[in-house]
Design a protein around this motif. Structure first.
Motif, short mmCIF file in Angstrom:
data_model
loop_
_atom_site.label_atom_id
_atom_site.label_comp_id
_atom_site.label_asym_id
_atom_site.label_seq_id
_atom_site.Cartn_x
_atom_site.Cartn_y
_atom_site.Cartn_z
N VAL A 87 2.97 -1.63 -24.35
CA VAL A 87 2.21 -1.80 -23.11
C VAL A 87 0.83 -2.39 -23.41
N GLU A 148 11.30 -0.98 -17.33
CA GLU A 148 10.35 0.12 -17.19
C GLU A 148 9.02 -0.21 -17.86
N LYS A 152 5.28 -0.62 -16.29
CA LYS A 152 4.15 0.17 -16.78
C LYS A 152 2.97 -0.72 -17.15
#
Length: 174
Positions: A87, A148, A152
């Motif tokens: 991320v 996902e 994020k």
């Protein structure tokens, strides 16, 4: 390049993140001479990279900054990192690209764990994933895991542009 030539059509600039000696960027620049290409890698890698008149080599760290471009490419980079670092990397990529309306995107070429490839390949992928989790902090991901993480990191959308055996080419949009 044969399989993904269209990935770079219409782009004006590209940063190959963790692009090493620039082999991939040189192939892309040869096929798309109008494209301004940056290669970002660690200083110890860039100092050994061969000089090139079309490629701009940038010594740096993808966790801190990525040279701005219309697109950022990550090729077999993210499997080495856990979700948290993944991320962080994507956040830096997002800062480096313009909006989707200005054709900003991230092109990711990575392994896509997919049972539909057949039991032998799927079993190999799962075993390799165990090795990756043991040796590095990362691992391979299925499409739900990819989606996902993209969410994020604050991306609005993605698509799988091409599947190349066990690898997939993702386009991720801000």
């Amino acid at each position: 390049m044969r399989e993904c030539h269209d990935l770079f059509n219409g782009l004006e600039s590209l940063t190959d993140c963790c692009g090493g000696d620039g082999t991939t960027a040189r192939a892309i620049a040869k096929a798309h001479p109008h494209l301004k290409c940056n290669v970002l890698d660690l200083p110890k890698v860039i100092e050994k990279a061969p000089g090139h008149d079309v490629i701009n080599f940038v010594a740096g760290d993808m966790f801190h900054t990525i040279p701005p471009a219309q697109a950022v490419m990550l090729k077999l980079v993210l499997l080495h990192w856990d979700d948290e670092d993944f991320v962080k990397i994507l956040a830096q990529c997002k800062k480096a690209i313009p909006s989707r309306e200005e054709r900003g995107k991230i092109s990711i070429i990575e392994v896509l764990v997919d049972p539909s490839l057949g039991p032998v390949i799927y079993e190999s992928q799962v075993l390799f994933d165990v090795v990756m989790m043991t040796v590095t902090k990362g691992g391979q991901r299925d499409e739900n895991s990819w989606a996902e993480i993209f969410k994020k990191a604050g991306f609005s959308d993605y698509k799988i542009v091409k599947k190349l055996g066990a690898r997939a080419v993702f386009e991720v949009y801000p």
